[in-house]
Design an enzyme around this catalytic site. Structure first.
Site, PDB file in Angstrom:
ATOM      1  CB  ALA A  81      -5.111  69.786  26.532  1.00  0.00           C
ATOM      2  CB  SER A  84     -10.486  69.942  18.747  1.00  0.00           C
ATOM      3  OG  SER A  84     -11.800  69.634  19.166  1.00  0.00           O
ATOM      4  CB  THR A 133      -4.660  68.421  13.051  1.00  0.00           C
ATOM      5  OG1 THR A 133      -5.539  68.330  11.933  1.00  0.00           O
ATOM      6  CG2 THR A 133      -4.163  69.861  13.134  1.00  0.00           C
ATOM      7  CG  ASP A 134      -5.313  65.901   8.221  1.00  0.00           C
ATOM      8  OD1 ASP A 134      -5.929  66.692   8.976  1.00  0.00           O
ATOM      9  OD2 ASP A 134      -5.892  65.102   7.459  1.00  0.00           O
ATOM     10  CD  GLU A 135      -8.551  70.682   9.952  1.00  0.00           C
ATOM     11  OE1 GLU A 135      -8.621  71.919  10.012  1.00  0.00           O
ATOM     12  OE2 GLU A 135      -9.539  69.938  10.125  1.00  0.00           O
ATOM     13  CE1 TYR A 159      -7.636  72.225  16.162  1.00  0.00           C
ATOM     14  CE2 TYR A 159      -7.836  71.655  13.839  1.00  0.00           C
ATOM     15  CZ  TYR A 159      -7.524  71.295  15.148  1.00  0.00           C
ATOM     16  OH  TYR A 159      -7.108  70.014  15.422  1.00  0.00           O
ATOM     17  CE  LYS A 163      -3.304  70.547  17.375  1.00  0.00           C
ATOM     18  NZ  LYS A 163      -3.284  69.988  18.759  1.00  0.00           N
ATOM     19  CG  ASN A 258     -17.527  66.803   3.967  1.00  0.00           C
ATOM     20  OD1 ASN A 258     -16.702  66.030   4.470  1.00  0.00           O
ATOM     21  ND2 ASN A 258     -17.317  68.116   3.901  1.00  0.00           N
ATOM     22  N   GLY A 292     -13.075  79.710   3.993  1.00  0.00           N
ATOM     23  CA  GLY A 292     -11.720  79.113   3.922  1.00  0.00           C
ATOM     24  C   GLY A 292     -11.719  77.596   3.932  1.00  0.00           C
TER      25      GLY A 292
HETATM   26  P1  NAD Z   1     -11.789  67.421  21.979  1.00  0.00           P
HETATM   27  O1  NAD Z   1     -12.213  68.818  21.677  1.00  0.00           O
HETATM   28  O2  NAD Z   1     -12.792  66.335  21.918  1.00  0.00           O
HETATM   29  O3  NAD Z   1     -11.117  67.361  23.442  1.00  0.00           O
HETATM   30  C1  NAD Z   1     -10.221  68.309  23.890  1.00  0.00           C
HETATM   31  C2  NAD Z   1      -9.966  68.055  25.373  1.00  0.00           C
HETATM   32  O4  NAD Z   1      -9.006  69.031  25.817  1.00  0.00           O
HETATM   33  C3  NAD Z   1     -11.197  68.208  26.255  1.00  0.00           C
HETATM   34  O5  NAD Z   1     -11.241  67.202  27.231  1.00  0.00           O
HETATM   35  C4  NAD Z   1     -10.992  69.588  26.934  1.00  0.00           C
HETATM   36  O6  NAD Z   1     -11.617  69.680  28.195  1.00  0.00           O
HETATM   37  C5  NAD Z   1      -9.482  69.646  27.005  1.00  0.00           C
HETATM   38  N1  NAD Z   1      -8.986  71.035  27.036  1.00  0.00           N
HETATM   39  C6  NAD Z   1      -9.310  72.047  26.195  1.00  0.00           C
HETATM   40  N2  NAD Z   1      -8.688  73.178  26.559  1.00  0.00           N
HETATM   41  C7  NAD Z   1      -7.930  72.861  27.640  1.00  0.00           C
HETATM   42  C8  NAD Z   1      -7.036  73.598  28.463  1.00  0.00           C
HETATM   43  N3  NAD Z   1      -6.823  74.918  28.267  1.00  0.00           N
HETATM   44  N4  NAD Z   1      -6.394  72.971  29.478  1.00  0.00           N
HETATM   45  C9  NAD Z   1      -6.601  71.632  29.695  1.00  0.00           C
HETATM   46  N5  NAD Z   1      -7.461  70.899  28.962  1.00  0.00           N
HETATM   47  C10 NAD Z   1      -8.113  71.495  27.943  1.00  0.00           C
HETATM   48  O7  NAD Z   1     -10.565  67.132  20.998  1.00  0.00           O
HETATM   49  P2  NAD Z   1     -10.184  65.787  20.222  1.00  0.00           P
HETATM   50  O8  NAD Z   1     -10.979  65.702  18.988  1.00  0.00           O
HETATM   51  O9  NAD Z   1     -10.178  64.684  21.191  1.00  0.00           O
HETATM   52  O10 NAD Z   1      -8.674  66.160  19.800  1.00  0.00           O
HETATM   53  C11 NAD Z   1      -7.595  65.898  20.689  1.00  0.00           C
HETATM   54  C12 NAD Z   1      -6.314  66.366  20.052  1.00  0.00           C
HETATM   55  O11 NAD Z   1      -6.112  65.689  18.814  1.00  0.00           O
HETATM   56  C13 NAD Z   1      -6.294  67.864  19.719  1.00  0.00           C
HETATM   57  O12 NAD Z   1      -5.005  68.349  19.980  1.00  0.00           O
HETATM   58  C14 NAD Z   1      -6.601  67.915  18.226  1.00  0.00           C
HETATM   59  O13 NAD Z   1      -6.017  69.048  17.631  1.00  0.00           O
HETATM   60  C15 NAD Z   1      -5.956  66.629  17.746  1.00  0.00           C
HETATM   61  N6  NAD Z   1      -6.569  66.001  16.560  1.00  0.00           N
HETATM   62  C16 NAD Z   1      -7.911  65.787  16.490  1.00  0.00           C
HETATM   63  C17 NAD Z   1      -8.453  65.132  15.366  1.00  0.00           C
HETATM   64  C18 NAD Z   1      -9.921  64.833  15.253  1.00  0.00           C
HETATM   65  O14 NAD Z   1     -10.368  64.401  14.174  1.00  0.00           O
HETATM   66  N7  NAD Z   1     -10.723  65.013  16.275  1.00  0.00           N
HETATM   67  C19 NAD Z   1      -7.601  64.741  14.329  1.00  0.00           C
HETATM   68  C20 NAD Z   1      -6.223  65.009  14.429  1.00  0.00           C
HETATM   69  C21 NAD Z   1      -5.716  65.636  15.565  1.00  0.00           C
HETATM   70  O1  DAU Z   2      -8.340  66.669   9.813  1.00  0.00           O
HETATM   71  C1  DAU Z   2      -8.254  66.575  11.214  1.00  0.00           C
HETATM   72  C2  DAU Z   2      -9.251  67.517  11.847  1.00  0.00           C
HETATM   73  O2  DAU Z   2     -10.536  66.942  11.651  1.00  0.00           O
HETATM   74  C3  DAU Z   2      -8.989  67.762  13.337  1.00  0.00           C
HETATM   75  O3  DAU Z   2      -7.759  68.403  13.484  1.00  0.00           O
HETATM   76  C4  DAU Z   2     -10.107  68.625  13.941  1.00  0.00           C
HETATM   77  O4  DAU Z   2      -9.911  68.767  15.328  1.00  0.00           O
HETATM   78  C5  DAU Z   2     -11.429  67.925  13.686  1.00  0.00           C
HETATM   79  O5  DAU Z   2     -12.487  68.726  14.173  1.00  0.00           O
HETATM   80  C6  DAU Z   2     -11.621  67.663  12.188  1.00  0.00           C
HETATM   81  O6  DAU Z   2     -11.784  68.909  11.466  1.00  0.00           O
HETATM   82  P1  DAU Z   2     -12.882  69.075  10.315  1.00  0.00           P
HETATM   83  O7  DAU Z   2     -13.186  70.497  10.148  1.00  0.00           O
HETATM   84  O8  DAU Z   2     -12.503  68.300   9.100  1.00  0.00           O
HETATM   85  O9  DAU Z   2     -14.116  68.282  11.027  1.00  0.00           O
HETATM   86  P2  DAU Z   2     -15.689  68.586  11.094  1.00  0.00           P
HETATM   87  O10 DAU Z   2     -16.334  67.362  11.659  1.00  0.00           O
HETATM   88  O11 DAU Z   2     -15.994  69.901  11.710  1.00  0.00           O
HETATM   89  O12 DAU Z   2     -16.081  68.673   9.552  1.00  0.00           O
HETATM   90  C7  DAU Z   2     -15.814  67.610   8.643  1.00  0.00           C
HETATM   91  C8  DAU Z   2     -16.237  68.065   7.262  1.00  0.00           C
HETATM   92  O13 DAU Z   2     -17.658  68.198   7.238  1.00  0.00           O
HETATM   93  C9  DAU Z   2     -15.692  69.439   6.875  1.00  0.00           C
HETATM   94  O14 DAU Z   2     -15.374  69.434   5.488  1.00  0.00           O
HETATM   95  C10 DAU Z   2     -16.852  70.396   7.163  1.00  0.00           C
HETATM   96  C11 DAU Z   2     -18.076  69.534   6.909  1.00  0.00           C
HETATM   97  N1  DAU Z   2     -19.271  69.833   7.748  1.00  0.00           N
HETATM   98  C12 DAU Z   2     -19.107  69.927   9.093  1.00  0.00           C
HETATM   99  C13 DAU Z   2     -20.182  70.185   9.914  1.00  0.00           C
HETATM  100  C14 DAU Z   2     -20.010  70.317  11.409  1.00  0.00           C
HETATM  101  C15 DAU Z   2     -20.513  69.961   7.153  1.00  0.00           C
HETATM  102  O15 DAU Z   2     -20.650  69.851   5.922  1.00  0.00           O
HETATM  103  N2  DAU Z   2     -21.585  70.238   7.967  1.00  0.00           N
HETATM  104  C16 DAU Z   2     -21.473  70.369   9.311  1.00  0.00           C
HETATM  105  O16 DAU Z   2     -22.503  70.652   9.994  1.00  0.00           O
END
Ligand code: NAD
Ligand code: DAU
Length: 356
Positions: A81, A84, A133-135, A159, A163, A258, A292
């Site tokens: 949770a 993100s 996350t790797d971020e 964000y 994390k 991208n 950033g």
């Molecule tokens: P998401 O935003 O799709 O889902 C987040 C979920 O957490 C949702 O179901 C939301 O309802 C729940 N949530 C948010 N706030 C809450 C709270 N206060 N209490 C209980 N539930 C809550 O996120 P995701 O992309 O599935 O990411 C899941 C995890 O993995 C996160 O911790 C994120 O940092 C990490 N992560 C994501 C990515 C990615 O590319 N999406 C990559 C690496 C790590």
């Molecule tokens: O690296 C892991 C992370 O990846 C997770 O921890 C985050 O939860 C997840 O959201 C993701 O972060 P990013 O910022 O990399 O993902 P996003 O899809 O928002 O953007 C991917 C790349 O694309 C980033 O360099 C920004 C760019 N972008 C994004 C959007 C939404 C665009 O160029 N245009 C856009 O409209």
């Protein structure tokens, strides 16, 4: 075995829940606040499974978490949770601190108290897996080696800073109190059920609706893409076999700019749903950059590959094709998650960017 999963109705959490309930003799206790990013429809048939229990609980509410642990007595915890989305964290950081930092602190405290009261075998088995996350490692230059588990933390956005803070708390609770933990840091995921504010689903849906495809800056930033099913498989490996107190980086061995990603989405759509107006690439627009904006992420996955024997199974080409097809086939899910709040966000984020 009963696993408490937080965030199990989000993008990665729902994939994990589907895998755990579908493939393992396990009970999943799904704790989710159902924010804009959580959706019951994302877990499909698990909703009616006897091995899935849903608790509508916010991790910011400590008393509610205490009740959940007391009533359900989990064997292990997987903590996903979080807020993100990087762009949302730039517009409104507070909820990121509340959920990602304070929420994680609540979970650690409740888990610590619960673990302290367990009897020997259950105490031995208990573990909190923190999904990160790797971020947290910040950005790489074009020639820098990929992130390892020893790369120093240097987060850039609210964000990633939130994390990073949560990772530090988890490590401190292990070192100071001996709480059994494991941490994983993963690169960008893509696949079905991803909320359409993130790059890949946003581009697919905008393209089929004939809307501009907003690429930040010049589209030269690099991400390492991993299919969500592979990530969930990795999480199961880490939970089952990861070393106590250890960290594992998870990545897709798939660095793309991208612009390459958006062009690949367009090329697949040109095949699957040709537009009489012409190739989808014509919709690409370069817009104001993300403040950033990290230039490049890349993962060195040697540790998880050698210690746990995990590696990604899906190629970017096959995974992206499946993803595009899924969004074309699942318009009902898309319409349900695109509520009024989603439309307000699109106006806020893209209204101010203009074309560059
Ligand atoms: P998401 O935003 O799709 O889902 C987040 C979920 O957490 C949702 O179901 C939301 O309802 C729940 N949530 C948010 N706030 C809450 C709270 N206060 N209490 C209980 N539930 C809550 O996120 P995701 O992309 O599935 O990411 C899941 C995890 O993995 C996160 O911790 C994120 O940092 C990490 N992560 C994501 C990515 C990615 O590319 N999406 C990559 C690496 C790590
Ligand atoms: O690296 C892991 C992370 O990846 C997770 O921890 C985050 O939860 C997840 O959201 C993701 O972060 P990013 O910022 O990399 O993902 P996003 O899809 O928002 O953007 C991917 C790349 O694309 C980033 O360099 C920004 C760019 N972008 C994004 C959007 C939404 C665009 O160029 N245009 C856009 O409209």
């Amino acid at each position: 075995m009963k696993v408490l999963v937080t965030g199990g109705l989000g993008f990665i959490g729902s994939e994990l829940v589907r895998q755990l309930v579908g493939q393992h003799p396990m009970t999943v206790l799904n704790v989710d606040a159902l924010t804009y990013a959580g959706n019951m429809d994302s877990i499909g048939g698990c909703r009616s499974s006897r091995r899935h229990v849903f608790e509508h609980v916010d991790i910011r509410n400590r008393a509610a978490l205490e009740r959940v642990f007391r009533e359900h007595r989990p064997d292990k915890v997987m903590h996903l949770a979080a807020e993100s989305h990087v762009d949302r964290s730039i517009s409104d950081p507070e909820v990121f601190i509340d959920t990602n930092v304070k929420g994680t602190h609540n979970l650690l405290e409740v888990a610590r108290e619960y673990w302290a009261g367990l009897a020997n075998e259950a105490k031995e088995r208990f573990r909190v897996h923190h999904v990160s996350t790797d971020e947290v490692y910040g950005e790489l230059g074009p020639e820098d080696p990929a992130f390892t588990e020893e790369t120093p933390y240097a987060p850039s956005s609210p964000y990633s800073a939130s994390k990073a803070a949560s990772d530090h708390l988890v490590r401190a609770w292990h070192r100071t109190y001996g709480l059994p933990v494991v941490i994983s840091n993963c690169s960008n995921n893509y696949g079905p059920y991803q909320f359409p504010e993130k790059l890949i689903p946003l581009m697919i849906l905008n393209a089929v609706e004939g809307k501009p495809l907003p690429v930040y800056g010049r589209g030269e930033n690099i991400r390492d893409w991993l299919y969500v099913e592979d990530h969930a498989r990795a999480l199961r490996h880490v939970l089952e076999h990861g070393g106590d107190g250890r960290t594992y980086n998870i990545g897709g061995r798939c660095e793309r700019t991208n612009l390459e990603v958006v062009r690949s989405v367009c090329a697949i759509l040109d095949e699957l749903k040709p537009d009489p107006e012409g190739p989808y690439e014509r919709l690409i627009r370069f817009v104001a950059d993300r403040p950033g904006h990290d230039r490049r992420y890349a993962i060195d996955d040697t540790r998880i590959a050698t210690e746990l024997g995990w590696q990604p199974q899906e190629t970017f080409e096959s995974g992206l094709r499946k993803t595009v097809q899924w969004y074309l086939d699942n318009t009902e899910w898309v319409e349900r998650v695109r509520s009024g709040a989603y439309r307000d966000w699109i106006k806020t984020n893209y209204g101010m960017r203009g074309e560059s």
